[in-house]
Design a protein around this motif. Structure first.
Motif: not given
Length: 150
Positions: A64-77, A117-124
């Protein structure tokens, strides 16, 4: 600004996996049912997420599949940057555009859109997967009902 379906599906897979208890394994079929997304699309998404090192894929009968890292370590941006093909908001952002903009040398729109665009990515960049899935139990309950209804 608009995300592609590919990025949307990538984020949905990560949200689903982050909601799992004890990092248990999931599979494409259950994620497909939970979201009503084609298994073929999800196979492509999970393959790429695996190549990116964000998810772990385990082959075989009990795989199956699972996260390779803790959710707190996965950056949305970072995920959005890696899953989007480009950020060409308008033709003048694309140096290979077949329709170059004739007013580019004097246009202020390019600067404004680039700044947006830069502001958008900075928020993410300020969000992790853990921020998006603050109440994993609520997600699990939602997905459980969805899977039971199928």
């Amino acid at each position: 600004m608009r995300l592609t379906a590919y990025t949307d599906y990538s984020l949905r897979v990560l949200i689903y996996l982050a909601s799992k208890e004890d990092h248990s394994l999931s599979n494409i079929k259950e994620i497909s049912i939970a979201y009503g997304i084609s298994k073929n699309h999800l196979m492509k998404v999970t393959y790429e997420l695996g190549k990116m090192g964000v998810i772990e894929t385990i082959r075989g009968r009990n795989g199956g599949i699972r996260l390779a890292h803790a959710p707190s370590e996965i950056n949305i941006g970072k995920i959005v940057r890696q899953t989007e093909e480009d950020f060409f908001l308008v033709d003048c952002f694309n140096p290979d555009s077949p329709r170059p903009c004739v007013i580019s040398p004097v246009c202020g729109l390019t600067h404004a859109l680039n700044k947006a665009l830069l502001a958008y990515l900075k928020v993410l960049d300020g969000y992790t997967l853990a921020d998006l899935v603050q109440n994993p139990a609520a997600y699990r309950e939602f997905f459980k009902k969805k899977l039971e209804s199928e």
